[in-house]
Design an enzyme around this catalytic site. Structure first.
Site, mmCIF file in Angstrom:
data_model
loop_
_atom_site.group_PDB
_atom_site.id
_atom_site.type_symbol
_atom_site.label_atom_id
_atom_site.label_comp_id
_atom_site.label_asym_id
_atom_site.label_seq_id
_atom_site.Cartn_x
_atom_site.Cartn_y
_atom_site.Cartn_z
ATOM 1 N N GLN A 61 0.766 -1.179 -0.021
ATOM 2 C CA GLN A 61 -0.114 -0.040 0.084
ATOM 3 C C GLN A 61 0.806 1.307 0.015
ATOM 4 O O GLN A 61 1.772 1.254 0.743
ATOM 5 C CB GLN A 61 -0.937 0.017 1.103
ATOM 6 N N HIS A 115 3.435 2.457 2.544
ATOM 7 C CA HIS A 115 3.002 2.645 4.091
ATOM 8 C C HIS A 115 2.688 1.113 4.908
ATOM 9 O O HIS A 115 2.711 1.233 5.874
ATOM 10 C CB HIS A 115 1.509 3.327 3.788
ATOM 11 N N GLU A 143 -4.607 10.396 7.126
ATOM 12 C CA GLU A 143 -5.662 10.298 6.273
ATOM 13 C C GLU A 143 -6.794 11.052 7.297
ATOM 14 O O GLU A 143 -7.723 11.587 6.720
ATOM 15 C CB GLU A 143 -6.150 9.058 5.849
ATOM 16 N N ARG A 169 -7.262 4.593 -0.574
ATOM 17 C CA ARG A 169 -5.994 4.940 -0.872
ATOM 18 C C ARG A 169 -5.412 4.673 -1.994
ATOM 19 O O ARG A 169 -4.747 5.253 -2.443
ATOM 20 C CB ARG A 169 -4.874 4.159 0.327
ATOM 21 N N HIS A 181 0.393 4.999 0.677
ATOM 22 C CA HIS A 181 -0.393 6.018 1.312
ATOM 23 C C HIS A 181 -0.360 7.316 0.502
ATOM 24 O O HIS A 181 0.918 7.765 0.166
ATOM 25 C CB HIS A 181 0.023 6.321 3.012
#
Ligand SMILES: Cc1cc2nc3c(=O)[nH]c(=O)nc-3n(C[C@H](O)[C@H](O)[C@H](O)COP(=O)(O)OP(=O)(O)OC[C@H]3O[C@@H](n4cnc5c(N)ncnc54)[C@H](O)[C@@H]3O)c2cc1C
Length: 579
Positions: free
Chosen positions: A239, A351, A254, A285, A241
């Site tokens: 992932q 992330h 976030e 995301r 971010h």
């Protein structure tokens, strides 16, 4: 090598983040439990979590666990296992109230209930409008959770071994009997003999150059499992971010967008209107990161550079002070920006690892697609892959995953302890780690650990990032293998065992190089785009061929072997994701 110490504990937990501590707390209430951590427990990366922990408490709106389930399934791009996701969302309120009763100081609503805010991809009534689902404590949520659980573990006499680096698991005939760890501070090797062992060793953001992760997040747990010839699952899903501080990668939660912040390009345009018009900046995301990267690639970054703006200037100062004080300080200290009056420069940052050690819904580590388990071995939190996040995790679902499956790992180990006897250790358990340590200390090559690590991080960010292509991934696979070859030729200067950070970093790099190969090979193999894995050459999701989990083994003779496992679908058939 210094003397070997032998310890005997019913339960050993490796890692003192939220997953490890929650498991240790559960086990310490009944059994003699040790918790080993490379860093002092409250310095674990969980403590850096800012924004919140998800649970459909419905304190401020009409929320329901089914909405949370739908959002998590859709957010996962339908790769999450729906039986596991149902456990996650149904148990979430109980987990949060349990944390409250353990002493976590959550922020409050005006009538004294746990306050909740919006986060990307969390909606009411199957996508109708954003939900207030993230329970938080200002923007220090991870910090307060971690400290509370640490205090509780102390209260229940968990025996902590801080600044101990686990070097190897002791597994024979599919039975885990403990681990070997190095006391970084005083230099000795320690054998931990156990009946059950829980891994809560966290993520691996440090495989990338731009990352929000702590320096300790080198994915050691994944390396330890691979050493034993066990597979990792879904490693291609990393992932990014959307809002890391430009150049530094440090996270801007976030929660800032949850409180109303905008993302803007060089024209001052809130460009998310082009990509996800309904949820705008509060889309999941993967989508927001891709949109930012696309704007940057098209020259719409600020001054044409590789960043855009996160704008909080329209949010009342009092709200920022009350709910996002850390963001204000981080922007000021690391980017020289006063977010009351100036936009924050941001870019996507590595992330979170959706992939990891494959486990069943009760956190037993499994060794193949048929879910055959290793006796006495459990994993929870970011190092594990249940899989509740599938191809893309929603914000605030990870603190929840860590605490909830940490507790679940503790409970399933507790249940198993009634039937798992002590198994004899092998003759010389040191051998599980000593050869590697001796090799690193004595190898006389001409390669430096820091340079190899730098080359790995930079190339992973460049070629295996937000956007991927067969060419980049093929080049990267070759490059990672070259780096592995260079690693065989390393030399370190410090030859001692006491606080030898040279040795520590070499061991960590060994792990990074091994599982980076699985990330890249998995990404090259998966010829589709799903969640965080986006192939420019295969831009569509391909359910006919790829609605399945990847299991990957590193073969001893080199190369990667794959197998696949079907996704568990219970309530929601895959659909196109529109936000
Ligand atoms: C900056 C940031 C902000 C975040 N914000 C949020 C948020 O608001 N909400 C949310 O849901 N998620 C958030 N996340 C994600 C979430 O915080 C993590 O996924 C989660 O806390 C991981 O918990 P863990 O217990 O699995 O691992 P960690 O907290 O990373 O702990 C890992 C532990 O393993 C130990 N360890 C590792 N290797 C070894 C070894 N070889 N020997 C001994 N010990 C070892 C470490 O010392 C450490 O104690 C955030 C992540 C980051 C980086």
């Amino acid at each position: 090598m210094a003397d070997v110490m032998l310890h005997k504990f019913d339960a050993v937990v490796i890692g003192s983040g939220l997953a490890g501590l929650r498991a240790a707390l559960e086990l310490s209430r009944r059994y003699n439990t040790a918790c080993i951590s490379k860093v002092f427990p409250t310095r674990s990366h969980s403590g850096a979590a800012q924004g919140g922990i998800a649970a459909s408490l419905g304190n401020l709106d009409d929320d329901h666990w089914e909405y949370h389930m739908f959002d998590t399934v859709k957010g996962s791009d339908y790769l999450g296992d729906q039986d596991a996701i149902e456990i996650l969302v149904r148990e979430a309120p109980d987990v949060v109230y349990d944390l409250e009763h353990l002493g976590v100081p959550f922020s409050r609503t005006s009538n004294g209930r746990i306050a909740q805010r919006m986060f990307g991809g969390h909606t009411l009534n199957h996508g109708e409008k954003p939900a207030l689902r993230a329970c938080y404590s200002m923007d220090y949520t991870g910090h307060v959770l971690l400290h509370t659980l640490y205090e509780q573990c102390i209260k229940h006499h968990t025996r902590f071994f801080s600044e101990f680096q686990a070097l190897a698991l002791i597994i024979e005939d599919d039975i885990c009997k403990g681990c070997v760890a190095w006391d970084i501070h005083s230099g000795g090797l320690h054998i931990f003999h156990s009946r059950v062992l829980v891994m809560g060793t966290g993520g691996y953001g440090r495989a990338y150059k731009i990352t929000s992760n702590a320096h300790a997040n080198t994915g050691d747990g994944l390396g330890l499992v691979m050493q034993q010839g066990l597979p990792l699952q879904d490693m291609e899903f990393v992932q990014f971010h959307p809002t890391g501080l430009w150049k530094q990668g440090i996270l801007v939660t976030e929660g800032a967008r949850g409180e109303g912040a905008y993302i803007k390009n060089r024209h001052g345009e809130r460009f998310m209107s082009k990509y996800t018009p309904k949820l705008m900046e509060l889309a999941p995301r993967d989508m927001v990161s891709r949109s930012i990267q696309q704007e940057i690639d098209e020259g719409n970054g600020i001054d044409g550079l590789d960043y855009v703006h996160l704008d909080l200037t329209h949010i009342p100062k009092a709200t920022i002070i009350e709910r996002l004080p850390q963001i204000h300080d981080l922007a000021f200290n690391f980017a020289g920006v006063d977010c009351f009056t100036q936009p924050i420069p941001i870019q996507p940052t590595a992330h979170y690892s959706m992939g990891g050690i494959p486990v069943d819904n009760d956190c037993h580590v499994v060794k193949n697609a048929k879910k055959v388990t290793i006796q006495g071995l459990y994993a929870a939190g970011e190092c594990s892959c249940v899989s509740v996040h599938g191809a893309n995790r929603l914000g605030t679902n990870s603190l929840l995953d860590a605490v909830l499956f940490g507790r679940r790992a503790g409970r399933s180990a507790l249940a198993d302890l009634s039937s798992i006897e002590w198994n004899d250790l092998p003759d010389d358990p040191r051998r599980f780690a000593q050869a590697e340590v001796d090799w690193i200390l004595n190898n006389r090559g001409d390669q430096r650990v820091a340079y190899i690590k730098h080359d790995l991080q930079e190339s992973m960010t460049k070629r295996c990032g937000v956007f991927r292509t067969a060419k980049d991934l093929t080049d990267q696979l070759t490059f990672v293998r070259e780096l592995q070859a260079r690693f065989k030729n390393i030399k370190i200067d410090d030859k001692g065992m006491i606080f030898n950070t040279d040795l520590m970093e070499a061991i960590e790099l060994g792990h990074l190089l091994k599982f980076a190969e699985l990330i890249v090979a998995g990404a090259l193999g998966r010829e589709e785009s799903r969640g965080a894995h986006y192939r420019k050459d295969f831009p569509k999701r391909d359910d006919a061929n790829w609605l399945k989990h990847t299991l990957a083994w590193r073969k001893p003779e080199g190369g990667v072997e794959f197998d696949w496992r079907p996704v568990v679908i219970t309530k929601y058939e895959p659909k196109e994701r529109v936000y």
